[in-house]
Structure formats: structure tokens, C-alpha cells
Design a protein around this motif. Structure first.
Motif, PDB file in Angstrom:
ATOM      1  N   SER A  78       0.842  -1.200   0.000  1.00  0.00           N
ATOM      2  CA  SER A  78       0.000   0.000   0.000  1.00  0.00           C
ATOM      3  C   SER A  78       0.878   1.251   0.000  1.00  0.00           C
ATOM      4  O   SER A  78       2.083   1.185   0.283  1.00  0.00           O
ATOM      5  CB  SER A  78      -0.928   0.005   1.223  1.00  0.00           C
ATOM      6  N   ILE A  79       0.260   2.378  -0.324  1.00  0.00           N
ATOM      7  CA  ILE A  79       1.018   3.625  -0.429  1.00  0.00           C
ATOM      8  C   ILE A  79       0.505   4.628   0.603  1.00  0.00           C
ATOM      9  O   ILE A  79      -0.683   4.941   0.654  1.00  0.00           O
ATOM     10  CB  ILE A  79       0.884   4.233  -1.840  1.00  0.00           C
ATOM     11  N   ALA A  80       1.423   5.090   1.425  1.00  0.00           N
ATOM     12  CA  ALA A  80       1.075   6.092   2.435  1.00  0.00           C
ATOM     13  C   ALA A  80       1.249   7.492   1.858  1.00  0.00           C
ATOM     14  O   ALA A  80       2.075   7.719   0.972  1.00  0.00           O
ATOM     15  CB  ALA A  80       1.965   5.923   3.662  1.00  0.00           C
ATOM     16  N   GLN A  81       0.453   8.423   2.355  1.00  0.00           N
ATOM     17  CA  GLN A  81       0.579   9.809   1.914  1.00  0.00           C
ATOM     18  C   GLN A  81       1.909  10.414   2.370  1.00  0.00           C
ATOM     19  O   GLN A  81       2.403  10.124   3.458  1.00  0.00           O
ATOM     20  CB  GLN A  81      -0.546  10.660   2.491  1.00  0.00           C
ATOM     21  N   THR A  82       2.473  11.249   1.521  1.00  0.00           N
ATOM     22  CA  THR A  82       3.568  12.119   1.926  1.00  0.00           C
ATOM     23  C   THR A  82       3.121  13.560   1.698  1.00  0.00           C
ATOM     24  O   THR A  82       2.172  13.817   0.966  1.00  0.00           O
ATOM     25  CB  THR A  82       4.849  11.833   1.120  1.00  0.00           C
ATOM     26  N   TYR A  83       3.815  14.475   2.343  1.00  0.00           N
ATOM     27  CA  TYR A  83       3.417  15.884   2.291  1.00  0.00           C
ATOM     28  C   TYR A  83       4.578  16.701   1.727  1.00  0.00           C
ATOM     29  O   TYR A  83       5.623  16.836   2.371  1.00  0.00           O
ATOM     30  CB  TYR A  83       3.029  16.373   3.691  1.00  0.00           C
ATOM     31  N   PRO A  84       4.438  17.228   0.525  1.00  0.00           N
ATOM     32  CA  PRO A  84       5.560  17.837  -0.204  1.00  0.00           C
ATOM     33  C   PRO A  84       5.904  19.250   0.273  1.00  0.00           C
ATOM     34  O   PRO A  84       5.897  20.216  -0.504  1.00  0.00           O
ATOM     35  CB  PRO A  84       5.065  17.838  -1.647  1.00  0.00           C
ATOM     36  N   ILE A  85       6.251  19.371   1.545  1.00  0.00           N
ATOM     37  CA  ILE A  85       6.446  20.704   2.114  1.00  0.00           C
ATOM     38  C   ILE A  85       7.630  21.429   1.476  1.00  0.00           C
ATOM     39  O   ILE A  85       7.595  22.640   1.256  1.00  0.00           O
ATOM     40  CB  ILE A  85       6.597  20.618   3.653  1.00  0.00           C
ATOM     41  N   PHE A  86       8.698  20.687   1.119  1.00  0.00           N
ATOM     42  CA  PHE A  86       9.855  21.348   0.524  1.00  0.00           C
ATOM     43  C   PHE A  86       9.566  21.803  -0.904  1.00  0.00           C
ATOM     44  O   PHE A  86      10.028  22.856  -1.337  1.00  0.00           O
ATOM     45  CB  PHE A  86      11.066  20.421   0.563  1.00  0.00           C
ATOM     46  N   ALA A  87       8.786  21.012  -1.635  1.00  0.00           N
ATOM     47  CA  ALA A  87       8.420  21.393  -2.997  1.00  0.00           C
ATOM     48  C   ALA A  87       7.536  22.633  -2.996  1.00  0.00           C
ATOM     49  O   ALA A  87       7.726  23.563  -3.803  1.00  0.00           O
ATOM     50  CB  ALA A  87       7.703  20.235  -3.689  1.00  0.00           C
ATOM     51  N   VAL A  88       6.564  22.674  -2.085  1.00  0.00           N
ATOM     52  CA  VAL A  88       5.676  23.838  -2.008  1.00  0.00           C
ATOM     53  C   VAL A  88       6.454  25.064  -1.539  1.00  0.00           C
ATOM     54  O   VAL A  88       6.277  26.174  -2.060  1.00  0.00           O
ATOM     55  CB  VAL A  88       4.483  23.552  -1.071  1.00  0.00           C
ATOM     56  N   ARG A  89       7.339  24.855  -0.580  1.00  0.00           N
ATOM     57  CA  ARG A  89       8.181  25.965  -0.110  1.00  0.00           C
ATOM     58  C   ARG A  89       9.005  26.526  -1.272  1.00  0.00           C
ATOM     59  O   ARG A  89       9.140  27.745  -1.419  1.00  0.00           O
ATOM     60  CB  ARG A  89       9.105  25.483   1.006  1.00  0.00           C
ATOM     61  N   ASN A  90       9.530  25.650  -2.108  1.00  0.00           N
ATOM     62  CA  ASN A  90      10.345  26.093  -3.236  1.00  0.00           C
ATOM     63  C   ASN A  90       9.523  26.937  -4.209  1.00  0.00           C
ATOM     64  O   ASN A  90       9.987  27.962  -4.715  1.00  0.00           O
ATOM     65  CB  ASN A  90      10.940  24.883  -3.953  1.00  0.00           C
ATOM     66  N   VAL A  91       8.280  26.510  -4.467  1.00  0.00           N
ATOM     67  CA  VAL A  91       7.403  27.286  -5.351  1.00  0.00           C
ATOM     68  C   VAL A  91       7.116  28.659  -4.753  1.00  0.00           C
ATOM     69  O   VAL A  91       7.163  29.678  -5.451  1.00  0.00           O
ATOM     70  CB  VAL A  91       6.084  26.531  -5.617  1.00  0.00           C
TER      71      VAL A  91
END
Length: 417
Positions: A174-187
Motif C-alpha cells: 500500500s502507499i502512504a501519503q507524503t506531504y511535499p512541504i519542501f516542494a511547495v516551499r520552493n514554489v
């Protein structure tokens, strides 16, 4: 610069299919904004028919609005959001690889006068991040706008879409959620750079209701918070001690340096009642869509002008949780925050944080700065009516969630000194 300086209002199209063109501003509307003291206009998402996209057929109208607003000292922001539309030319190639999974959004996005479409939450860890950044850069150059209004763009949405690198595969497959905080911060950092390099006083105004993620929100110049309350029934008594603590934590913005405005849909408070808790915490309530704001804009304008006239920015603020040495109320639900100004005297925000009408005495200290005031000239700043303050004590009746702005000038002797 803070939210009191920005004086922001939203310009959205009427929600009718025959509203053409959906982006327009009459000379009468512009005059109304100028007279009210508005300094920032947000062109809401109807500036393009494709949700959260940069392609538009309303270029002449947008350019005219920007030109007219600039001629009157008003900044203009364009709406960019958190969705990708199946009406976008890029959808077939990019859609499945960029959306948040499990898929969330609007299978039928019927948001007139936009065209009917589907709109899905997009993940900024995907290649769509570059599209958003590039779109904002081009919009700045094409329209000479002063920044952007970002609807949820700073949210690091939980995502399991492995097509762009999100999700964590577990031992059971199964696949657990991850939260792309560094990607959003970069944007957010890239957007900040794009806007500030073109307009040093440009704005990144973020609608962030419930999401105080400072690594991403920290790159905003202001935020608008409160939509999470729209489903609370009208009249619900939320003004408890824990509500005040929550408001201080989430809605003020003082501790993070990101100026905040309160968003109110008329529930659970009326918009006038919403000012009771906002003023108590030194933040404004942003008036709604200018086509429907009516009395709301009139009230906001009066409060803006009171704060500017008092020179709030150069006053010393003493909020209700630190000013016990200066003031005491006879009723526990009465709260007061104070502004002291070396030339303009006292501005006091007196509020009723309850759903019942109260009669309360407000006793002011007789020493220090308060000793220099001319209490015989105390008045309600909003109505201009004189208030009877006897022996440094004011008796006032407040409706549920009611409030007054009390002003007291310095005594003439103090002015000469």
C-alpha cells in the motif's frame, strides 16, 4: 507594510452565465473604491475561463482595469489557485501525472460565469509547479499587475501519486501519503522572487484558512484566514476563552510577521460582529466581493480611516492580555485592547465576547499616560457621539458581539508639553 495598509477587496464577476465580459470595472465602481480608501483589488478567478490557468481572452479588459487602478493609486492582484482543470490545453498530457491522489477536487466545477469543467487539486511536487511559476512571471510582464492572490497554493497537500515522486510504498504494497512541504516551499520562494524582482512593493496574498504552515506561508506578504468557520451555524456562540486563545495563535500573524486579515462569510457572526474579535486582536476584516459588499465596504472604510487618522502604525498597542494595569471591566465577557499615541491620545477597542447583551463599566487607571488625557472629549469614533466618562469610568451597553471604538485626545496642557 501590513493588512491595514493593503486595504484589500475582491472583484469577482456576478455568478450568472450571461455576465459578459466577467471581468470589468465601471467608472462608478472605481470611484466607489477610491472614495472608500481601497488600496488593493484582487481580480478573482473569473479573469480566465479555465480555472487557475493563465490563458485568457479578456486581456484588454484586464489591462484597462490595471491601468485605471494604477492611475488612482490602487494595486491589482490576479487570482491563482490550487487546481488543474480538464479544460486546460495541457490536461491530456499533464493531468494524471500532476494531480493529488487519492484524487480530490470538483468532478463538475459549475462556477459561472466560467465554463463548466472538472477541476482537481494539483500537487506542486509535480511538473505543474514550473507551469504555475512561469504563468505568474508572464502575467506580471503582460498585465503590469502588482502581485498575486494565491488560493491555497501554500498548502502541502497529502499525496500518494508516485508518478511525480509522492507517496511512500509500505511493506504490504500500500502507499502512504507524503506531504511535499519542501516542494511547495520552493514554489513559494520562486513566486516571491518573481514578484519582488519586478515590483519591490509587490504582494503575495495567500488565502490559507486553517493552514499555518510557516515554511511555505512565510514567503507570503499577507494572508486571509477564516473560511473554516463558514459551516458553523449562524449565531453559534464560539467566543469562549479557548476561542480567544485560538484566535491569538492562528489569526493574528504578529508572531510570524505575515500580516493577517479575517475572512467572514456571515457565519457564525454577521460581518459587523466579526469586527469585534478582529479589532480586539489588531487585525482587519476584509470586505467581501465589491459587487455585494455594500454596507460592508462602507463599514470597512470608516474603520480604515479611523485607524489611519489615529496613526495606529505609530501607536503603542496594549492588548487585553497585557493591559490589566491600565483598565478593568466589571463584566467578564467585556474585553478591551488599547492604543497609546504620543500625539493623538487613546484609542480603545471595547468588545462584548458573548452572545448576550451586556452592560459593563470600564474603569481606566488614573496614572501614567492615561492621566494626560482629556476625558471630557471622549467619543465613539464610529458614530462621533460624545461618551460620558466620569471619574475615568465609562458605563457602556454592548449588543451580542458588539463593540465600540473609544477615542480620547490628549489634554491641551499635555499637547503644549
Amino acid at each position: 507594510t501590513d493588512a491595514w495598509d493593503n486595504k484589500t477587496i475582491v472583484l469577482a464577476a456576478p455568478k450568472t452565465v450571461d455576465s459578459k465580459p466577467p471581468v470589468r470595472m465601471s467608472s462608478q465602481s472605481l470611484d466607489k473604491l477610491v472614495k472608500a480608501g481601497v488600496r488593493t483589488v484582487v481580480l478573482f478567478e473569473h479573469w480566465t475561463d479555465i480555472e487557475s490557468h493563465s490563458k485568457t481572452k479578456y486581456t484588454p479588459q484586464i489591462r484597462k482595469i490595471v491601468k485605471d487602478c494604477h492611475a488612482n493609486g490602487i494595486k491589482v492582484l490576479l487570482y491563482f489557485g490550487f487546481l488543474i482543470s480538464d479544460a486546460a490545453p495541457e490536461w491530456n498530457e499533464f493531468g494524471p501525472r500532476t494531480v493529488v491522489t487519492p484524487k480530490r477536487g470538483y468532478p463538475i466545477y459549475h462556477y459561472t460565469p466560467q465554463i463548466d469543467q472538472s477541476a482537481w487539486t494539483v500537487c506542486l511536487r509535480s511538473s505543474w509547479a514550473d507551469f504555475v511559476v512561469d504563468s505568474v512571471a508572464k502575467a506580471m510582464d503582460k498585465f503590469d499587475i502588482d502581485g498575486v492572490y494565491l488560493d491555497g497554493t501554500e498548502y502541502p497537500f497529502g499525496c500518494t501519486n508516485t508518478l511525480h515522486g509522492c507517496g511512500a510504498v509500505k511493506d504490504d504494497g500500500s502507499i502512504a501519503q507524503t506531504y511535499p512541504i519542501f516542494a511547495v516551499r520552493n514554489v513559494m520562494r520562486r513566486l516571491y522572487s518573481i514578484i519582488k524582482s519586478r515590483k519591490p512593493d509587490g504582494q503575495i496574498d495567500v488565502h490559507n484558512s486553517t493552514c499555518m504552515t510557516m515554511p511555505t506561508l512565510g514567503w507570503a506578504t499577507s494572508c486571509w484566514n477564516g473560511e473554516q468557520l463558514r459551516d458553523v451555524a449562524q449565531g453559534t456562540d464560539v467566543h469562549t476563552s479557548s476561542w480567544l486563545e485560538s484566535f491569538r495563535t492562528e489569526f493574528m500573524g504578529h508572531q510570524w510577521g505575515v500580516p493577517s486579515e479575517f475572512l467572514c462569510y456571515g457565519k457564525p457572526h454577521t460581518r459587523k460582529e466579526a469586527w469585534s474579535i478582529a479589532l480586539l486582536h489588531d487585525i482587519p476584516v476584509r470586505p467581501g466581493n465589491m459587487d455585494r459588499a455594500g454596507n460592508e465596504l462602507i463599514l470597512s472604510s470608516k474603520i480604515w480611516k479611523i485607524m489611519d487618522g489615529f496613526d495606529r502604525k505609530n501607536a503603542q498597542w496594549e492588548p487585553y492580555w497585557t493591559n490589566a494595569a491600565f483598565i478593568k471591566a466589571s463584566k467578564k465577557n467585556a474585553f478591551t485592547s488599547l492604543y497609546f499615541h504620543s500625539e493623538n491620545g487613546l484609542l480603545a477597542v471595547i468588545t462584548n465576547m458573548s452572545s448576550e447583551k451586556i452592560q459593563t463599566d470600564i474603569a481606566f487607571a488614573k496614572n501614567g499616560f492615561l492621566k494626560t488625557l482629556d476625558w471630557s472629549k471622549a467619543k465613539d469614533a464610529l458614530t462621533k457621539k460624545r461618551l460620558d466618562v466620569k471619574n475615568n469610568r465609562l458605563s457602556v451597553s454592548l449588543k451580542k458581539y458588539g463593540w465600540i471604538l473609544l477615542t480620547v485626545p490628549l489634554a491641551a496642557k499635555s499637547l503644549r508639553a
